[in-house]
Motif scaffolding. Structure first.
Motif, PDB file in Angstrom:
ATOM      1  N   VAL A   1       0.844  -1.206   0.000  1.00 52.53           N
ATOM      2  CA  VAL A   1       0.000   0.000   0.000  1.00 52.53           C
ATOM      3  C   VAL A   1       0.875   1.249   0.000  1.00 52.53           C
ATOM      4  CG1 VAL A   1      -1.580   1.373   1.444  1.00 52.53           C
ATOM      5  CG2 VAL A   1      -2.045  -1.050   1.041  1.00 52.53           C
ATOM      6  N   ALA A   2       1.864   1.274   0.888  1.00 50.47           N
ATOM      7  CA  ALA A   2       2.752   2.439   0.977  1.00 50.47           C
ATOM      8  C   ALA A   2       3.501   2.647  -0.332  1.00 50.47           C
ATOM      9  CB  ALA A   2       3.739   2.276   2.134  1.00 50.47           C
ATOM     10  N   TYR A   3       4.063   1.583  -0.868  1.00 45.84           N
ATOM     11  CA  TYR A   3       4.828   1.693  -2.113  1.00 45.84           C
ATOM     12  C   TYR A   3       3.944   2.163  -3.270  1.00 45.84           C
ATOM     13  CZ  TYR A   3       7.495   0.595  -6.242  1.00 45.84           C
ATOM     14  OH  TYR A   3       8.125   0.693  -7.456  1.00 45.84           O
TER      15      TYR A   3
ATOM     16  N   PHE B   1      -1.926   6.556  14.409  1.00 42.70           N
ATOM     17  CA  PHE B   1      -2.291   7.039  13.074  1.00 42.70           C
ATOM     18  C   PHE B   1      -2.018   8.540  12.949  1.00 42.70           C
ATOM     19  CE2 PHE B   1      -5.551   8.552   9.984  1.00 42.70           C
ATOM     20  CZ  PHE B   1      -4.971   7.994   8.855  1.00 42.70           C
ATOM     21  N   SER B   2      -2.342   9.297  13.980  1.00 43.42           N
ATOM     22  CA  SER B   2      -2.070  10.741  13.959  1.00 43.42           C
ATOM     23  C   SER B   2      -0.575  11.015  13.825  1.00 43.42           C
ATOM     24  CB  SER B   2      -2.600  11.410  15.230  1.00 43.42           C
ATOM     25  OG  SER B   2      -3.992  11.268  15.317  1.00 43.42           O
ATOM     26  N   ALA B   3       0.223  10.298  14.614  1.00 44.82           N
ATOM     27  CA  ALA B   3       1.684  10.452  14.520  1.00 44.82           C
ATOM     28  C   ALA B   3       2.193  10.018  13.152  1.00 44.82           C
ATOM     29  CB  ALA B   3       2.362   9.647  15.624  1.00 44.82           C
ATOM     30  N   SER B   4       1.593   8.969  12.598  1.00 41.36           N
ATOM     31  CA  SER B   4       1.988   8.489  11.268  1.00 41.36           C
ATOM     32  C   SER B   4       1.637   9.505  10.181  1.00 41.36           C
ATOM     33  CB  SER B   4       1.316   7.149  10.961  1.00 41.36           C
ATOM     34  OG  SER B   4       1.787   6.155  11.838  1.00 41.36           O
ATOM     35  N   MET B   5       0.536  10.199  10.360  1.00 39.27           N
ATOM     36  CA  MET B   5       0.177  11.253   9.394  1.00 39.27           C
ATOM     37  C   MET B   5       1.239  12.351   9.409  1.00 39.27           C
ATOM     38  SD  MET B   5      -2.560  10.639   7.636  1.00 39.27           S
ATOM     39  CE  MET B   5      -3.085  12.238   7.088  1.00 39.27           C
TER      40      MET B   5
ATOM     41  N   SER C   1       7.627  13.753  -7.366  1.00 36.05           N
ATOM     42  CA  SER C   1       7.984  14.651  -8.461  1.00 36.05           C
ATOM     43  C   SER C   1       6.807  15.263  -9.201  1.00 36.05           C
ATOM     44  CB  SER C   1       8.884  13.919  -9.463  1.00 36.05           C
ATOM     45  OG  SER C   1       8.247  12.751  -9.931  1.00 36.05           O
ATOM     46  N   GLY C   2       5.657  14.609  -9.192  1.00 36.32           N
ATOM     47  CA  GLY C   2       4.609  15.133 -10.045  1.00 36.32           C
ATOM     48  C   GLY C   2       3.332  15.526  -9.357  1.00 36.32           C
ATOM     49  N   SER C   3       3.317  15.504  -8.059  1.00 37.65           N
ATOM     50  CA  SER C   3       2.048  15.728  -7.387  1.00 37.65           C
ATOM     51  C   SER C   3       2.191  16.734  -6.248  1.00 37.65           C
ATOM     52  CB  SER C   3       1.531  14.405  -6.824  1.00 37.65           C
ATOM     53  OG  SER C   3       0.354  14.602  -6.105  1.00 37.65           O
ATOM     54  N   THR C   4       1.116  17.432  -6.011  1.00 36.59           N
ATOM     55  CA  THR C   4       1.084  18.298  -4.836  1.00 36.59           C
ATOM     56  C   THR C   4       0.238  17.655  -3.744  1.00 36.59           C
ATOM     57  OG1 THR C   4      -0.801  19.494  -5.736  1.00 36.59           O
ATOM     58  CG2 THR C   4       1.398  20.414  -6.146  1.00 36.59           C
ATOM     59  N   GLY C   5      -0.378  16.509  -4.058  1.00 30.74           N
ATOM     60  CA  GLY C   5      -1.189  15.803  -3.076  1.00 30.74           C
ATOM     61  C   GLY C   5      -0.323  15.044  -2.091  1.00 30.74           C
ATOM     62  N   PHE C   6      -0.979  14.372  -1.161  1.00 32.31           N
ATOM     63  CA  PHE C   6      -0.276  13.605  -0.147  1.00 32.31           C
ATOM     64  C   PHE C   6      -0.671  12.142  -0.250  1.00 32.31           C
ATOM     65  CE2 PHE C   6      -0.448  11.801   4.192  1.00 32.31           C
ATOM     66  CZ  PHE C   6       0.918  11.696   4.396  1.00 32.31           C
ATOM     67  N   PRO C   7       0.307  11.238  -0.338  1.00 36.19           N
ATOM     68  CA  PRO C   7       0.001   9.805  -0.402  1.00 36.19           C
ATOM     69  C   PRO C   7      -0.341   9.257   0.989  1.00 36.19           C
ATOM     70  CG  PRO C   7       2.367  10.114  -0.455  1.00 36.19           C
ATOM     71  CD  PRO C   7       1.743  11.488  -0.441  1.00 36.19           C
ATOM     72  N   MET C   8      -1.598   9.331   1.353  1.00 37.09           N
ATOM     73  CA  MET C   8      -2.017   8.929   2.689  1.00 37.09           C
ATOM     74  C   MET C   8      -1.803   7.434   2.944  1.00 37.09           C
ATOM     75  SD  MET C   8      -5.389  10.205   4.576  1.00 37.09           S
ATOM     76  CE  MET C   8      -6.385   8.918   5.254  1.00 37.09           C
ATOM     77  N   GLY C   9      -1.658   6.657   1.878  1.00 42.11           N
ATOM     78  CA  GLY C   9      -1.379   5.235   2.037  1.00 42.11           C
ATOM     79  C   GLY C   9      -0.104   4.993   2.823  1.00 42.11           C
ATOM     80  N   LEU C  10       0.852   5.892   2.708  1.00 43.48           N
ATOM     81  CA  LEU C  10       2.090   5.786   3.483  1.00 43.48           C
ATOM     82  C   LEU C  10       1.777   5.826   4.975  1.00 43.48           C
ATOM     83  CD1 LEU C  10       5.183   5.795   3.832  1.00 43.48           C
ATOM     84  CD2 LEU C  10       5.099   8.295   3.548  1.00 43.48           C
ATOM     85  N   SER C  11       0.967   6.779   5.387  1.00 42.69           N
ATOM     86  CA  SER C  11       0.620   6.924   6.804  1.00 42.69           C
ATOM     87  C   SER C  11      -0.277   5.790   7.283  1.00 42.69           C
ATOM     88  CB  SER C  11      -0.063   8.268   7.046  1.00 42.69           C
ATOM     89  OG  SER C  11       0.836   9.312   6.743  1.00 42.69           O
ATOM     90  N   ILE C  12      -1.189   5.356   6.437  1.00 36.59           N
ATOM     91  CA  ILE C  12      -2.053   4.223   6.789  1.00 36.59           C
ATOM     92  C   ILE C  12      -1.193   2.988   7.038  1.00 36.59           C
ATOM     93  CG2 ILE C  12      -3.823   2.647   5.896  1.00 36.59           C
ATOM     94  CD1 ILE C  12      -4.975   5.128   4.368  1.00 36.59           C
ATOM     95  N   ALA C  13      -0.247   2.755   6.135  1.00 34.95           N
ATOM     96  CA  ALA C  13       0.631   1.592   6.269  1.00 34.95           C
ATOM     97  C   ALA C  13       1.509   1.706   7.514  1.00 34.95           C
ATOM     98  CB  ALA C  13       1.492   1.448   5.015  1.00 34.95           C
TER      99      ALA C  13
END
Length: 161
Positions: free
Chosen positions: A17-19, A101-105, A130-142
């Motif tokens: 998920v994170a990857y 989860f909060s700390a992971s965010m 490199s191409g996004s201004t969004g945040f990959p929340m999957g990293l924090s979820i994982a």
């Protein structure tokens, strides 16, 4: 601690998920579905009242997340994966999971913003860097799913010792 075994079983899934979210800014539906299948296969390890509460928490997060998705505040994959992950969190450790989860965010935001400032990281070609201004929340979820069992174990061992 046997209540954490199902969560440990999905550790490789959480790494995927994170990857996926870091590299493509997407969490494939298949990953959430695999989590649901693993939960279904391991659900009998949880006490029935705990199981009902977990499903209620996951359903509530899914409903609220769907609203946030409609408002373009969350990605659909993030909502599905977080809801699926919550099925694995034993009810007595749910407040701890909220903290983790909060700390992971916060850690996830720091990691992504840090990577965006490193020119060599851009060569990875990961969309989140490199191409996004969004945040990959999957990293924090994982991260939360991976750290939660260790945090619960540490707290339990401190309380018993």
């Amino acid at each position: 601690m046997t209540a954490m075994v199902p969560l440990l079983l999905i550790a490789p899934l959480l790494v995927a998920v994170a990857y996926s979210d870091l590299s493509r800014m997407r969490i494939p539906n298949a990953l959430s579905l695999v989590a649901l299948v693993v939960f279904g296969l391991t659900a009998l390890l949880a006490p029935p009242d705990d199981l009902v509460a977990r499903v209620a928490v996951a359903a509530t997060v899914f409903a609220l997340g769907f609203g946030a998705f409609c408002l373009r505040l969350f990605g659909g994959g993030d909502v599905k994966m977080l809801s699926a992950l919550l099925l694995f969190v034993p009810l007595p450790t749910m407040p701890l999971f909220g903290f983790v989860f909060s700390a992971s965010m916060l850690a996830g935001i720091a990691i992504v913003l840090g990577l965006r400032r490193i020119p060599a990281a851009h060569r990875l070609g990961w969309k989140s860097i490199s191409g996004s201004t969004g945040f990959p929340m999957g990293l924090s979820i994982a991260m939360a799913g991976l750290i939660h069992p260790a945090a619960a174990f540490l707290i339990a061992s401190r309380l018993s010792g």
